[in-house]
Scaffold this active site. Structure first.
Site, PDB file in Angstrom:
ATOM      1  N   ASP A  43      11.814  26.197  26.925  1.00 49.54           N
ATOM      2  CA  ASP A  43      11.655  26.328  25.468  1.00 49.54           C
ATOM      3  C   ASP A  43      10.933  25.121  24.869  1.00 49.54           C
ATOM      4  OD1 ASP A  43      11.912  27.580  23.034  1.00 49.54           O
ATOM      5  OD2 ASP A  43      13.990  26.959  22.695  1.00 49.54           O
ATOM      6  N   GLY A  46       5.888  25.870  21.508  1.00 54.61           N
ATOM      7  CA  GLY A  46       5.262  25.960  20.186  1.00 54.61           C
ATOM      8  C   GLY A  46       5.371  24.643  19.432  1.00 54.61           C
ATOM      9  N   ARG A  47       6.583  24.058  19.439  1.00 63.65           N
ATOM     10  CA  ARG A  47       6.791  22.791  18.730  1.00 63.65           C
ATOM     11  C   ARG A  47       5.996  21.659  19.374  1.00 63.65           C
ATOM     12  NH1 ARG A  47      13.050  23.316  18.979  1.00 63.65           N
ATOM     13  NH2 ARG A  47      12.409  25.063  20.287  1.00 63.65           N
ATOM     14  N   TRP A  48       5.879  21.698  20.687  1.00 67.84           N
ATOM     15  CA  TRP A  48       5.093  20.692  21.418  1.00 67.84           C
ATOM     16  C   TRP A  48       3.652  20.711  20.903  1.00 67.84           C
ATOM     17  CZ3 TRP A  48       0.708  20.853  24.475  1.00 67.84           C
ATOM     18  CH2 TRP A  48       0.471  19.757  25.313  1.00 67.84           C
ATOM     19  N   ASN A  91      11.167  38.561  22.431  1.00 66.03           N
ATOM     20  CA  ASN A  91       9.906  37.867  22.123  1.00 66.03           C
ATOM     21  C   ASN A  91       8.790  38.805  21.632  1.00 66.03           C
ATOM     22  OD1 ASN A  91      10.377  35.314  24.677  1.00 66.03           O
ATOM     23  ND2 ASN A  91      10.719  35.159  22.493  1.00 66.03           N
ATOM     24  N   ARG A 217      21.613  27.145  23.198  1.00 68.31           N
ATOM     25  CA  ARG A 217      22.069  28.542  23.219  1.00 68.31           C
ATOM     26  C   ARG A 217      21.450  29.240  24.422  1.00 68.31           C
ATOM     27  NH1 ARG A 217      19.147  28.083  18.342  1.00 68.31           N
ATOM     28  NH2 ARG A 217      16.948  28.647  18.594  1.00 68.31           N
TER      29      ARG A 217
HETATM   30  C1  IPE Z   1      14.035  31.928  24.806  1.00 71.39           C
HETATM   31  O1  IPE Z   1      13.370  31.152  23.891  1.00 71.39           O
HETATM   32  C2  IPE Z   1      13.069  32.797  25.551  1.00 71.39           C
HETATM   33  C3  IPE Z   1      12.180  32.121  26.476  1.00 71.39           C
HETATM   34  C4  IPE Z   1      12.200  30.851  26.771  1.00 71.39           C
HETATM   35  C5  IPE Z   1      11.225  32.980  27.138  1.00 71.39           C
HETATM   36  P1  IPE Z   1      13.181  31.589  22.371  1.00 71.39           P
HETATM   37  O2  IPE Z   1      12.395  30.517  21.746  1.00 71.39           O
HETATM   38  O3  IPE Z   1      12.618  32.958  22.297  1.00 71.39           O
HETATM   39  O4  IPE Z   1      14.679  31.619  21.866  1.00 71.39           O
HETATM   40  P2  IPE Z   1      15.263  31.476  20.395  1.00 71.39           P
HETATM   41  O5  IPE Z   1      14.558  32.475  19.529  1.00 71.39           O
HETATM   42  O6  IPE Z   1      15.002  30.065  19.945  1.00 71.39           O
HETATM   43  O7  IPE Z   1      16.726  31.742  20.542  1.00 71.39           O
HETATM   44  C1  IPE Z   2       9.034  28.896  24.907  1.00 64.56           C
HETATM   45  O1  IPE Z   2       8.471  28.170  23.868  1.00 64.56           O
HETATM   46  C2  IPE Z   2       8.106  29.955  25.437  1.00 64.56           C
HETATM   47  C3  IPE Z   2       8.490  31.324  25.093  1.00 64.56           C
HETATM   48  C4  IPE Z   2       9.536  31.685  24.414  1.00 64.56           C
HETATM   49  C5  IPE Z   2       7.612  32.367  25.565  1.00 64.56           C
HETATM   50  P1  IPE Z   2       8.495  28.693  22.376  1.00 64.56           P
HETATM   51  O2  IPE Z   2       7.270  29.495  22.132  1.00 64.56           O
HETATM   52  O3  IPE Z   2       9.763  29.378  22.074  1.00 64.56           O
HETATM   53  O4  IPE Z   2       8.395  27.320  21.590  1.00 64.56           O
HETATM   54  P2  IPE Z   2       9.188  26.926  20.285  1.00 64.56           P
HETATM   55  O5  IPE Z   2      10.628  27.127  20.564  1.00 64.56           O
HETATM   56  O6  IPE Z   2       8.694  27.817  19.191  1.00 64.56           O
HETATM   57  O7  IPE Z   2       8.844  25.490  20.059  1.00 64.56           O
HETATM   58 MG    MG Z   3      11.559  28.762  21.356  1.00 63.72          MG
END
Ligand code: IPE
Ligand code: IPE
Ligand code: MG
Length: 263
Positions: A43, A46-48, A91, A217
């Protein structure tokens, strides 16, 4: 002892064995107490990216690079199974452009994994519901699984359109079908029967669960298999998670007292 050593040498080669033992000494990992199965909720991509003024897609790209390094390292250490959460059943709620980007990235990963992870001897499997994936992706999954099936290294489960609840519902459906066909008495259903209906049938439960990016979580990841997993939440975003961080997590795992309900 001699027979064991001989088998080890045949299996890994003298150089591989020396390398592994040496590396283990430098990193302080107890090679006799490794988690058999590691689960990773990758996880924070996106924030990275956002922190660097980049589009979210750049975070996913960097995350895929991170994944290659971590799987390679886990295999080098002698971990038997690794399950990585790549795309959840939830997702699909993301903007279509991001979903498309992730699917393309995963497709590339599957295609390239045949080559890039060949030297690593990684067996690749996809877990999750396949029918919602594109036909192209479904075909590629079958191809990659087939091509890597006879390898002897780590088993890598890529959780792709995976949801823990969907998996349990799926297992329940299989049992219901058997019961309806008169092949199974509902009173006789065991935990093993449930286990056999999961995507990870035949694999050990998750021993160590790592989630990056500071969130604490499960987000619907392996609800059944993590029952007794040690959980480690790392603040770093997934693209920043390095092999040395994996070592740290394994060391923390090894410092924990697992009791499984005992004393
Ligand atoms: C969990 O991350 C799913 C994956 C890492 C593929 P999310 O970013 O989708 O989870 P939430 O929405 O923060 O719980
Ligand atoms: C995890 O990174 C990758 C997937 C869920 C596919 P995120 O895309 O959830 O990144 P954040 O949590 O928004 O930073
Ligand atoms: Mg995430």
């Amino acid at each position: 002892m001699r027979a064991v050593l001989f088998l080890d040498l045949c299996h890994e080669g003298i150089i591989g064995m020396f390398f592994r033992k040496n590396k283990a000494i430098t990193s302080g990992i107890d090679m006799d107490n490794l988690p058999r199965h590691i689960g990773i909720i990758m996880d924070g991509n996106g924030r990275w990216a956002k922190k660097r003024g980049l589009p979210r897609s750049a975070g996913h790209k960097a995350g895929a690079e991170s994944l290659k390094k971590i799987v390679t390292e886990a295999n080098n250490l002698g971990i038997e199974y690794i399950t990585v959460y790549a795309f959840s059943t939830e997702n699909w709620k993301r903007p279509q452009a991001e979903v498309d980007y992730l699917m393309n990235l995963l497709m590339d990963y599957l295609i390239n994994a045949e080559k890039t992870l060949a030297g690593e001897n990684v067996r690749i499997r996809a877990i999750g519901s396949r029918k919602e994936l594109s036909e192209e992706m479904q075909e590629q999954i079958i191809k990659t699984e087939k091509l890597t099936r006879d390898r002897t290294g780590i088993v890598m489960n890529i959780a792709l359109n995976y949801g823990g609840r969907e998996e349990l519902v799926n297992a329940a459906k299989t049992l219901c079908r058997k019961a309806a066909a008169g092949e199974l008495n509902p009173e006789d259903v065991t935990e093993k029967d449930m286990d056999d209906g999961l995507y990870t049938a035949g694999q050990p439960d998750v021993d160590l669960l790592i989630r990056t990016s500071g969130e604490q979580r499960l987000s619907n990841f392996m609800l059944w298999q993590v029952s007794y997993a040690e959980m480690i939440f790392v603040d770093k975003a997934w693209p920043d998670f390095k092999p040395k961080d994996l070592h740290e997590c394994i060391k923390i795992f090894q410092g924990r007292g697992r009791r499984f309900g005992g004393i």
